[in-house]
Scaffold this motif. Structure first.
Motif, PDB file in Angstrom:
ATOM      1  N   ARG A   1      -7.796   0.970  -7.063  1.00  0.00           N
ATOM      2  CA  ARG A   1      -7.644  -0.236  -7.877  1.00  0.00           C
ATOM      3  C   ARG A   1      -6.330  -0.919  -7.520  1.00  0.00           C
ATOM      4  O   ARG A   1      -5.496  -0.362  -6.811  1.00  0.00           O
ATOM      5  N   TYR A   2      -6.155  -2.128  -8.021  1.00  0.00           N
ATOM      6  CA  TYR A   2      -4.918  -2.866  -7.798  1.00  0.00           C
ATOM      7  C   TYR A   2      -4.085  -2.885  -9.075  1.00  0.00           C
ATOM      8  O   TYR A   2      -4.617  -2.977 -10.187  1.00  0.00           O
ATOM      9  N   SER A   3      -2.785  -2.790  -8.895  1.00  0.00           N
ATOM     10  CA  SER A   3      -1.844  -3.040  -9.975  1.00  0.00           C
ATOM     11  C   SER A   3      -0.878  -4.113  -9.485  1.00  0.00           C
ATOM     12  O   SER A   3      -0.775  -4.369  -8.277  1.00  0.00           O
TER      13      SER A   3
ATOM     14  N   THR B   1      -8.757  -7.228  -8.036  1.00  0.00           N
ATOM     15  CA  THR B   1      -9.514  -6.027  -8.374  1.00  0.00           C
ATOM     16  C   THR B   1     -11.020  -6.289  -8.359  1.00  0.00           C
ATOM     17  O   THR B   1     -11.799  -5.474  -7.848  1.00  0.00           O
TER      18      THR B   1
ATOM     19  N   THR C   1       0.853  -1.187   0.000  1.00  0.00           N
ATOM     20  CA  THR C   1       0.000   0.000   0.000  1.00  0.00           C
ATOM     21  C   THR C   1       0.885   1.231   0.000  1.00  0.00           C
ATOM     22  O   THR C   1       1.726   1.400   0.890  1.00  0.00           O
TER      23      THR C   1
ATOM     24  N   VAL D   1       1.200   2.796  -8.935  1.00  0.00           N
ATOM     25  CA  VAL D   1       0.321   2.325  -7.868  1.00  0.00           C
ATOM     26  C   VAL D   1      -0.803   3.346  -7.732  1.00  0.00           C
ATOM     27  O   VAL D   1      -0.548   4.508  -7.406  1.00  0.00           O
TER      28      VAL D   1
ATOM     29  N   ARG E   1     -12.197  -6.572  -4.741  1.00  0.00           N
ATOM     30  CA  ARG E   1     -12.219  -5.247  -4.114  1.00  0.00           C
ATOM     31  C   ARG E   1     -13.440  -4.455  -4.573  1.00  0.00           C
ATOM     32  O   ARG E   1     -14.145  -3.841  -3.755  1.00  0.00           O
TER      33      ARG E   1
ATOM     34  N   THR F   1      -1.771  -1.104  -4.141  1.00  0.00           N
ATOM     35  CA  THR F   1      -2.771  -0.057  -4.262  1.00  0.00           C
ATOM     36  C   THR F   1      -2.288   1.162  -3.487  1.00  0.00           C
ATOM     37  O   THR F   1      -1.281   1.092  -2.772  1.00  0.00           O
ATOM     38  N   SER F   2      -3.002   2.265  -3.643  1.00  0.00           N
ATOM     39  CA  SER F   2      -2.627   3.504  -2.969  1.00  0.00           C
ATOM     40  C   SER F   2      -3.789   4.010  -2.136  1.00  0.00           C
ATOM     41  O   SER F   2      -4.961   3.815  -2.486  1.00  0.00           O
TER      42      SER F   2
ATOM     43  N   GLU G   1      -7.770  -0.352   3.604  1.00  0.00           N
ATOM     44  CA  GLU G   1      -7.074  -1.105   2.562  1.00  0.00           C
ATOM     45  C   GLU G   1      -6.490  -2.391   3.122  1.00  0.00           C
ATOM     46  O   GLU G   1      -6.508  -3.434   2.453  1.00  0.00           O
TER      47      GLU G   1
ATOM     48  N   GLN H   1      -7.308  -6.212   1.856  1.00  0.00           N
ATOM     49  CA  GLN H   1      -6.250  -7.145   1.483  1.00  0.00           C
ATOM     50  C   GLN H   1      -6.370  -8.439   2.281  1.00  0.00           C
ATOM     51  O   GLN H   1      -6.161  -9.538   1.734  1.00  0.00           O
TER      52      GLN H   1
END
Length: 302
Positions: A152-154, A255, A96, A148, A258, A129-130, A285, A289
């Motif tokens: 959303r997720y990367s 994603t 994160t 990031v 989430r 994610t951020s 977050e 996770q």
């Protein structure tokens, strides 16, 4: 010197491009110099009946560079696709980004701030994610960098090939203390990494914490077998293809899960009513996770 398998591939591609482009530049420069000297004013070069075209030469200088650079493109595409497909046994680590630090959590529950410990030779998959601005996870020695994003997720994966400490940066301007958002990746022998995990504070594993949250927030009351509420089963949901009410399909990755928690009305599962409430503002977050780690675990179905 690169310190990951990705780095070896990237460096080889970069060196090949430099040699190819440099060779082409030297060849063209040599031809220019040759013709400038050979046909300079006052030279004895025969200028009678100059050819109007040369089909063979024109085909050669068009097709050969085209084939060479198409080959480089295919090579780069192969490297790119490989960097987006982590091995099935890759070790997941949740990341994160936050102004101005990196928060990381291992499946066993061990947490880190601005440090990432990984085993040598073991593929590692980062799920990132951020919490606020756009950040970018960048490890120059591994030749990997990934934006990031909030909401959303990367993903990013690598396999470390050298022991030691390697610098970690945020490569996207994210505010007044962007330059201070630095850390390190520590590559250890697998046995040392296992001992490091065990030496940490006694915390519940990520999936274990997710199971507790799953019960506390009432997820089991709707999604488990035997529930009086008609809701989709979440047993072994991770990785499955989900058919949606509007005819679309989505793969149940991080994603999707989430979005299902925070934006449940966005993707209604085919055959079910849009009755799930949103958990936006109720789950951090880290909570999300943990829930994803729990749902990612294979479970026996009755």
């Amino acid at each position: 010197m690169s310190a990951s398998t990705t780095g070896v591939q990237t460096d080889a591609l970069f060196i090949a491009m430099v040699l190819l482009c440099g060779g082409m530049a030297l060849l063209l420069a040599g031809i220019i110099v040759f013709f400038a000297v050979r046909y300079r004013a006052g030279s004895s070069a025969n200028r009678e009946r100059p050819p109007s075209h040369a089909n063979g030469l024109e085909a050669a200088w068009t097709l050969l560079p085209l084939l060479l650079f198409l080959g480089v493109f295919a090579w780069a595409a192969w490297v790119y696709v490989g960097q987006r497909q982590p091995p099935a046994d890759a070790l997941p680590v949740y990341v994160t980004g936050k102004q101005w630090m990196w928060k990381l959590q291992h499946p066993g529950g061990r947490r880190e701030i601005n440090e990432l410990h990984v085993p040598l030779g073991q593929p590692v998959r980062l799920v990132m994610t951020s919490e606020d601005a756009i950040h970018s996870f960048y490890v120059p020695a591994f030749r990997v960098k990934q934006d990031v994003l909030p909401g959303r997720y990367s993903y990013l994966w690598f396999t470390a090939t050298r022991l030691g400490d390697f610098r970690l940066f945020c490569a996207e301007y994210c505010g007044s203390e962007h330059s201070a958002m630095v850390g390190r990746v520590v590559v250890m022998q697998p046995a040392d990494y296992a001992r490091w995990l065990q030496a940490g504070p006694a915390e519940p594993g990520l999936a274990e914490r997710g199971a507790r949250l799953y019960r506390e927030h009432g997820c089991s009351g709707c999604h488990d077998a035997g529930s009086i509420v008609r809701a989709p089963s979440l047993d072994n949901i991770f990785g499955r293809t989900v058919h949606l009410q509007d005819g679309r399909e989505r793969r149940a990755d991080e994603t999707y899960l989430r979005d299902a928690m925070l934006l449940p009305a966005q993707d209604i599962v085919a055959g079910y009513a849009p009755q799930m409430p949103t958990y936006a503002g109720q789950l951090s977050e880290e909570d999300i996770q943990a829930l994803i780690a729990f749902l990612s675990q294979p479970r026996a179905t009755p």
